[in-house]
Write a protein that holds these residues in place. Structure first.
Motif, short mmCIF file in Angstrom:
data_model
loop_
_atom_site.label_atom_id
_atom_site.label_comp_id
_atom_site.label_asym_id
_atom_site.label_seq_id
_atom_site.Cartn_x
_atom_site.Cartn_y
_atom_site.Cartn_z
N LEU A 231 0.94 -1.06 0.10
CA LEU A 231 0.04 0.01 -0.15
C LEU A 231 0.87 1.36 0.15
N ASP A 232 1.73 1.47 -1.27
CA ASP A 232 2.48 2.49 -1.04
C ASP A 232 2.61 3.32 -2.27
N GLU A 233 1.52 2.91 -3.14
CA GLU A 233 1.36 3.69 -4.45
C GLU A 233 1.31 5.33 -4.26
N PRO A 234 2.30 5.93 -5.09
CA PRO A 234 1.88 7.64 -4.67
C PRO A 234 0.77 8.03 -5.30
N GLY A 235 0.11 8.90 -4.21
CA GLY A 235 -1.13 9.59 -4.66
C GLY A 235 -2.57 8.65 -4.37
N VAL A 236 -2.00 7.55 -3.43
CA VAL A 236 -3.17 6.92 -3.06
C VAL A 236 -3.01 6.49 -1.46
N GLN A 237 -4.26 6.67 -1.06
CA GLN A 237 -4.21 6.38 0.57
C GLN A 237 -5.08 4.96 0.58
N GLY A 238 -4.53 4.20 1.42
CA GLY A 238 -5.31 2.94 1.70
C GLY A 238 -5.14 2.31 3.02
N ALA A 239 -5.63 1.37 3.32
CA ALA A 239 -5.84 0.48 4.67
C ALA A 239 -6.28 -0.83 4.46
N ALA A 240 -5.95 -1.78 5.13
CA ALA A 240 -6.45 -2.97 5.24
C ALA A 240 -6.72 -3.67 6.67
N SER A 241 -7.43 -4.69 6.64
CA SER A 241 -7.70 -5.24 8.08
C SER A 241 -8.10 -6.71 7.61
N GLY A 242 -7.64 -7.65 8.49
CA GLY A 242 -7.99 -8.99 8.46
C GLY A 242 -8.45 -9.69 9.69
N PHE A 243 -9.53 -10.68 9.49
CA PHE A 243 -9.97 -11.34 10.78
C PHE A 243 -10.83 -12.43 10.25
#
Length: 262
Positions: A212-224
């Motif tokens: 999740l490090d593409e310039p110009g992109v905000q991102g978040a992830a979760s897992g369960f």
């Protein structure tokens, strides 16, 4: 004075229904503007849905359906477009059913134009041991054309069930009020949601976060509990698409769908 004649606009109707058995076509039914193309592959067949009308507007109806019993990839030939509604709401229904193996539902983005109105429902039914990877990406207008979206209506619901029981339900209602301000898109023109539903899906959380490090992109992830979910926002559709492509390659074996252009 003579009354002006009433103008009746033609509405698009389309249905594409595909059934695979052992990776081979068992049924292929298309009607109206909806079509389906099969790209055979001995390891993972690819189904490509397309809307020959070029987009959706108020009152249009479009439906895609797929039933399969082994690893399958499904996508769309190009971006879907929702144009100014004029009157009424465009409706789109996607029904996907896999009894065994893994289904990757990776449609290309949906572009929403100013004053569009779209109600979409995506239902994915998994067998007891089946898995899926899903994606929905939305782009507001075409930035390269100088378009801005001031008003729209989107009701978008994704429902994933296993053996008849809900596993993941994601409803979204997007109106003009959500385009700006805190706890909203905050001016972003593109966003996406991805989900992996599979045994041990949460184990992919670390490599996903690392990507999740593409310039110009905000991102978040979760897992369960056998689920991994990802949320992305960007100022434009192109960096969002690059980020999605990288995440898809982390989460699935093999290359991107053949119709994707990256």
């Amino acid at each position: 004075m003579h009354a002006q004649p009433q103008i009746l606009h033609q509405r698009t109707r389309g249905t594409a229904d595909v059934a695979l058995q052992g990776g081979r076509i068992k049924r292929l039914f298309t009607q109206g503007s909806a079509k389906a193309i099969t790209l055979p592959d001995p390891r993972r067949p690819e189904i490509v849905f397309l809307n020959t009308s070029g987009g959706l507007t108020g009152g249009d109806r479009l439906g895609y359906a797929l039933q399969c019993d082994s690893d399958t990839t499904a996508t769309t030939q190009t971006a879907e477009r929702a144009y100014r509604a004029g009157g009424g709401i465009a409706r789109m229904d996607v029904a996907l059913d896999i009894t065994r193996g893994r289904l990757d539902w990776l449609p290309q983005e949906t572009i929403l134009f100013d004053r569009s109105a779209l109600r979409r429902r995506t239902r994915i039914a998994l067998g007891p041991e089946a898995e899926c990877l899903t994606l929905e990406a939305i782009v507001l207008g075409r930035a390269a054309m100088g378009e801005t979206v001031q008003d729209l209506l989107l009701h978008d619901t994704r429902e994933i069930s296993r053996a008849g029981r809900p596993v993941l339900v994601e409803p979204l209602k997007l109106t003009a009020a959500a385009l700006h301000g805190s706890a909203t898109l905050a001016g972003a023109r593109a966003f996406a949601s991805m989900a992996l539903v599979a045994r041990g899906a949460e184990d992919a959380l670390a490599p996903v976060r690392a990507a999740l490090d593409e310039p110009g992109v905000q991102g978040a992830a979760s897992g369960f509990d056998g689920k991994l979910t990802i949320r992305l926002m960007a100022a434009d559709g192109w960096p969002l698409r690059r980020q999605i492509a990288r995440l898809v390659q982390v989460l699935r074996p093999g290359p991107l769908p053949r119709v994707w252009q990256i």
